[in-house]
Design a protein around this motif. Structure first.
Motif, PDB file in Angstrom:
ATOM      1  N   ILE A   1       0.857  -1.186   0.000  1.00  0.00           N
ATOM      2  CA  ILE A   1       0.000   0.000   0.000  1.00  0.00           C
ATOM      3  C   ILE A   1       0.889   1.231   0.000  1.00  0.00           C
ATOM      4  O   ILE A   1       1.765   1.365   0.854  1.00  0.00           O
ATOM      5  CB  ILE A   1      -0.921   0.024   1.242  1.00  0.00           C
ATOM      6  CG1 ILE A   1      -1.752  -1.260   1.298  1.00  0.00           C
ATOM      7  CG2 ILE A   1      -1.826   1.248   1.206  1.00  0.00           C
ATOM      8  CD1 ILE A   1      -2.602  -1.391   2.548  1.00  0.00           C
ATOM      9  N   ILE A   2       0.670   2.104  -0.971  1.00  0.00           N
ATOM     10  CA  ILE A   2       1.449   3.340  -1.034  1.00  0.00           C
ATOM     11  C   ILE A   2       0.539   4.512  -0.685  1.00  0.00           C
ATOM     12  O   ILE A   2      -0.546   4.660  -1.261  1.00  0.00           O
ATOM     13  CB  ILE A   2       2.076   3.508  -2.429  1.00  0.00           C
ATOM     14  CG1 ILE A   2       3.083   2.373  -2.643  1.00  0.00           C
ATOM     15  CG2 ILE A   2       2.771   4.865  -2.558  1.00  0.00           C
ATOM     16  CD1 ILE A   2       3.644   2.292  -4.032  1.00  0.00           C
ATOM     17  N   VAL A   3       0.967   5.294   0.300  1.00  0.00           N
ATOM     18  CA  VAL A   3       0.166   6.423   0.789  1.00  0.00           C
ATOM     19  C   VAL A   3       1.006   7.700   0.729  1.00  0.00           C
ATOM     20  O   VAL A   3       2.222   7.635   0.554  1.00  0.00           O
ATOM     21  CB  VAL A   3      -0.334   6.151   2.231  1.00  0.00           C
ATOM     22  CG1 VAL A   3      -1.331   4.995   2.250  1.00  0.00           C
ATOM     23  CG2 VAL A   3       0.818   5.864   3.177  1.00  0.00           C
ATOM     24  N   PRO A   4       0.338   8.890   0.876  1.00  0.00           N
ATOM     25  CA  PRO A   4       1.074  10.136   0.627  1.00  0.00           C
ATOM     26  C   PRO A   4       2.148  10.487   1.665  1.00  0.00           C
ATOM     27  O   PRO A   4       3.137  11.101   1.320  1.00  0.00           O
ATOM     28  CB  PRO A   4      -0.007  11.219   0.621  1.00  0.00           C
ATOM     29  CG  PRO A   4      -1.292  10.507   0.546  1.00  0.00           C
ATOM     30  CD  PRO A   4      -1.087   9.144   1.094  1.00  0.00           C
ATOM     31  N   ASP A   5       1.941  10.151   2.944  1.00  0.00           N
ATOM     32  CA  ASP A   5       2.911  10.614   3.929  1.00  0.00           C
ATOM     33  C   ASP A   5       3.058   9.618   5.080  1.00  0.00           C
ATOM     34  O   ASP A   5       2.308   8.638   5.165  1.00  0.00           O
ATOM     35  CB  ASP A   5       2.515  11.991   4.477  1.00  0.00           C
ATOM     36  CG  ASP A   5       1.058  11.998   4.888  1.00  0.00           C
ATOM     37  OD1 ASP A   5       0.645  11.068   5.620  1.00  0.00           O
ATOM     38  OD2 ASP A   5       0.311  12.912   4.474  1.00  0.00           O
ATOM     39  N   ILE A   6       4.009   9.900   5.960  1.00  0.00           N
ATOM     40  CA  ILE A   6       4.329   8.957   7.034  1.00  0.00           C
ATOM     41  C   ILE A   6       3.150   8.764   7.986  1.00  0.00           C
ATOM     42  O   ILE A   6       2.847   7.651   8.404  1.00  0.00           O
ATOM     43  CB  ILE A   6       5.586   9.424   7.799  1.00  0.00           C
ATOM     44  CG1 ILE A   6       6.816   9.273   6.882  1.00  0.00           C
ATOM     45  CG2 ILE A   6       5.797   8.612   9.070  1.00  0.00           C
ATOM     46  CD1 ILE A   6       8.125   9.697   7.492  1.00  0.00           C
ATOM     47  N   THR A   7       2.454   9.867   8.300  1.00  0.00           N
ATOM     48  CA  THR A   7       1.295   9.747   9.187  1.00  0.00           C
ATOM     49  C   THR A   7       0.285   8.748   8.625  1.00  0.00           C
ATOM     50  O   THR A   7      -0.247   7.906   9.349  1.00  0.00           O
ATOM     51  CB  THR A   7       0.608  11.119   9.362  1.00  0.00           C
ATOM     52  OG1 THR A   7       1.634  12.067   9.660  1.00  0.00           O
ATOM     53  CG2 THR A   7      -0.403  11.109  10.476  1.00  0.00           C
ATOM     54  N   SER A   8       0.050   8.846   7.313  1.00  0.00           N
ATOM     55  CA  SER A   8      -0.902   7.918   6.683  1.00  0.00           C
ATOM     56  C   SER A   8      -0.408   6.469   6.753  1.00  0.00           C
ATOM     57  O   SER A   8      -1.213   5.541   6.790  1.00  0.00           O
ATOM     58  CB  SER A   8      -1.134   8.288   5.219  1.00  0.00           C
ATOM     59  OG  SER A   8      -1.436   9.644   5.087  1.00  0.00           O
ATOM     60  N   CYS A   9       0.922   6.280   6.757  1.00  0.00           N
ATOM     61  CA  CYS A   9       1.471   4.920   6.886  1.00  0.00           C
ATOM     62  C   CYS A   9       0.998   4.298   8.197  1.00  0.00           C
ATOM     63  O   CYS A   9       0.480   3.185   8.229  1.00  0.00           O
ATOM     64  CB  CYS A   9       3.002   4.943   6.884  1.00  0.00           C
ATOM     65  SG  CYS A   9       3.752   5.349   5.308  1.00  0.00           S
ATOM     66  N   TYR A  10       1.188   5.051   9.294  1.00  0.00           N
ATOM     67  CA  TYR A  10       0.822   4.512  10.613  1.00  0.00           C
ATOM     68  C   TYR A  10      -0.691   4.397  10.763  1.00  0.00           C
ATOM     69  O   TYR A  10      -1.199   3.457  11.364  1.00  0.00           O
ATOM     70  CB  TYR A  10       1.426   5.375  11.725  1.00  0.00           C
ATOM     71  CG  TYR A  10       2.933   5.201  11.840  1.00  0.00           C
ATOM     72  CD1 TYR A  10       3.472   4.054  12.440  1.00  0.00           C
ATOM     73  CD2 TYR A  10       3.808   6.146  11.343  1.00  0.00           C
ATOM     74  CE1 TYR A  10       4.837   3.870  12.534  1.00  0.00           C
ATOM     75  CE2 TYR A  10       5.189   5.965  11.432  1.00  0.00           C
ATOM     76  CZ  TYR A  10       5.697   4.835  12.032  1.00  0.00           C
ATOM     77  OH  TYR A  10       7.039   4.644  12.117  1.00  0.00           O
ATOM     78  N   LEU A  11      -1.421   5.363  10.183  1.00  0.00           N
ATOM     79  CA  LEU A  11      -2.884   5.273  10.218  1.00  0.00           C
ATOM     80  C   LEU A  11      -3.357   4.014   9.514  1.00  0.00           C
ATOM     81  O   LEU A  11      -4.219   3.281  10.006  1.00  0.00           O
ATOM     82  CB  LEU A  11      -3.490   6.492   9.501  1.00  0.00           C
ATOM     83  CG  LEU A  11      -3.684   7.759  10.332  1.00  0.00           C
ATOM     84  CD1 LEU A  11      -4.173   8.898   9.435  1.00  0.00           C
ATOM     85  CD2 LEU A  11      -4.687   7.490  11.453  1.00  0.00           C
TER      86      LEU A  11
END
Ligand code: MN
Length: 500
Positions: free
Chosen positions: A281-291
């Motif tokens: 899963i590729i997401v826009p930023d680090i916060t979204s990674c942990y979310l």
């Protein structure tokens, strides 16, 4: 920020070696300098043939294409086009310098020197040889500008792709060298896509039977899993959309060679392999990674000991991602890898990506006597460069030590059955035990090293045969935390200790 390199036009998605080539539109025009380099190389190699029977120019053009896919700067691409001209044609280094500047000449010279070193080597044993002279030249060529190595890797990739044209003996030799030298180098540079392609190509020649067997195995498993994965993909997409997280999700297929290595590590037990297919899963930023990680864990049951935070603690080669293995509602075990676009790009293209992001001007810096700025995780390159500089000044260094240093932070030790386990240098018996399995780690009562009883404080050394002694009645001890070197083992042990 300095200006962008001329040829590396950013686009929304990194180009992929596996991606379909756009048909007629979309192909960027070569710059006048590149066009000129192609003309020059074409006329210089006129009449020469490859082993495949094709005109020789096919090869430098393929190297050019690879370097473009890696989004390397214009000088590197030009040097890639010209990389065989000085060695194999009447073109001289000063011709190149006069027409394309000293930067390009410097790179072509480096690649030429590297091939010259190789030419005098008869087999794999002499590749990183004791013979000082060759090794010295290799180091100087490699150390002076890391782009030389990148061109060499592109060269090797195309040669590996066209190995079938060579006689079997030579195929095997080059394949083995690719597996033992070039694929590990690609790994050290975090060039994941390159590592996978080099390793699988080479492995298919080194051990064709095993390769075919494992490849079929992977394909069958994927076929079986595909419907379940589709459903999981849908569930995950739904929850991410609901939480308004921007994402891309896709399947990631394990490479044949890494499965081969992993099976060796787990006594050929397929039941231990949880990441045969994984979803990325590729997401826009680090916060979204942990979310995203949190959402996955609310959806499915995580296997605690298989959560890895390579964002907070990147791998030695700079790799970053969150990994988690979960058990889905239908009792499927699936690994997820979560990362940002930049982390993804870096994991696929590694050092090449870091050129792109840092807009480095390496040759200039090197000539000014500055050691290039590199990501800290690639400090071994700096070390290599410093050593190369010392060699150039005629200072004495311990070549044997340097050679080992290339793969320095790893040691290779053996299980009593002869399986090779690689561990960071400084590892202790408990690191080894937890690396084999938590079940083994948690029941350790002692260790035999090279057949002799030893203790848990003894640092493992290159080549040790390590036998872990266990007892069912043993339980994990807090005091073991002092007898552990790797974060991997520490994390596993902590999960087993009673919460205080
Ligand atoms: Mn070549």
């Amino acid at each position: 920020m300095s200006e962008k390199p001329k040829v590396t036009k950013p686009d929304s998605k990194p180009s992929s070696a596996h991606a379909q080539k756009p048909k007629s539109s979309g192909k960027p025009e070569d710059s006048p300098r590149i066009t000129r380099a192609v003309e020059l190389a074409t006329s210089a190699h006129e009449g020469q043939l490859r082993r495949t029977g094709e005109p020789y120019i096919i090869h430098p053009l393929a190297v050019k294409k690879i370097l473009e896919e890696w989004k390397m700067d214009e000088d590197t691409i030009i040097a890639g086009v010209l990389h065989d001209t000085v060695e194999d044609t009447s073109i001289t280094l000063s011709d190149i310098e006069a027409e394309f500047g000293d930067s390009v000449a410097f790179l072509v010279d480096g690649v030429t020197k590297l091939s010259a070193v190789r030419k005098h080597m008869n087999d794999i044993d002499t590749y990183l040889p004791e013979t000082k002279d060759n090794f010295l030249r290799l180091m100087i060529a490699l150390g002076s500008d890391i782009r030389v190595l990148i061109i060499k890797l592109a060269d090797r990739l195309h040669n590996a792709r066209t190995l079938s044209a060579l006689p079997p003996e030579k195929q095997k030799k080059i394949a083995l060298e690719t597996l033992e030298i070039f694929a590990p180098l690609a790994d050290r540079l975090n060039m994941g896509r390159l590592r996978v392609e080099l390793a699988d190509l080479a492995f298919s020649y080194v051990d064709p039977k095993r390769f075919t067997y494992l490849k079929t195995l992977i394909e069958e498993q994927n076929k079986q899993a595909s419907r379940a994965l589709k459903q999981i993909e849908q569930e995950v997409s739904d929850i991410l959309k609901k939480e308004k997280i921007d994402f891309e999700i896709s399947g990631r297929i394990k490479s044949v060679y890494s499965l081969h290595k992993k099976l060796a590590k787990h006594n050929q037990n397929m039941g231990e392999i949880y990441d045969l297919t994984a979803l990325r899963i590729i997401v826009p930023d680090i916060t979204s990674c942990y979310l995203t990680l949190g959402l996955l864990h609310s959806l499915y049951t995580p296997m605690n000991e298989r959560i890895k935070d390579y964002i907070a603690v990147p791998k030695q080669n700079g790799y970053q991602s969150l990994h988690t293995t979960v058990i889905t509602k239908n009792k499927k075990i699936v690994e997820f890898q979560i990362r940002t676009r930049e982390m993804h790009d870096y994991a696929e293209r590694g050092l090449a990506a870091s050129f792109y992001y840092n807009e480095q001007k390496l040759t200039e810096n090197y000539k000014k006597g500055k050691i290039q700025h590199l990501p800290t995780n690639l400090l071994w390159i700096t070390e290599l460069q410093e050593t190369a500089a010392k060699l150039k000044e005629g200072k004495k260094i311990d070549l044997k030590k340097l050679r080992l240093n290339l793969f320095a932070d790893k040691i290779f030790v053996y299980t009593p059955k002869g399986d090779i386990i690689d561990l960071p240098k400084g590892s202790l018996p408990l690191d080894f035990a937890f690396r084999l399995h938590s079940e083994i780690g948690s029941h350790v009562i002692g260790v035999k090293i090279n057949g002799k009883m030893s203790n848990l404080n003894r640092r493992l050394e290159q080549g040790d045969v390590v036998e872990i002694l266990t007892s069912k009645s043993q339980t994990p001890k807090t005091s073991w935390l002092d007898k552990i070197f790797t974060s991997h083992a520490r994390q596993k042990l902590r999960q087993l200790l009673p919460k205080s």
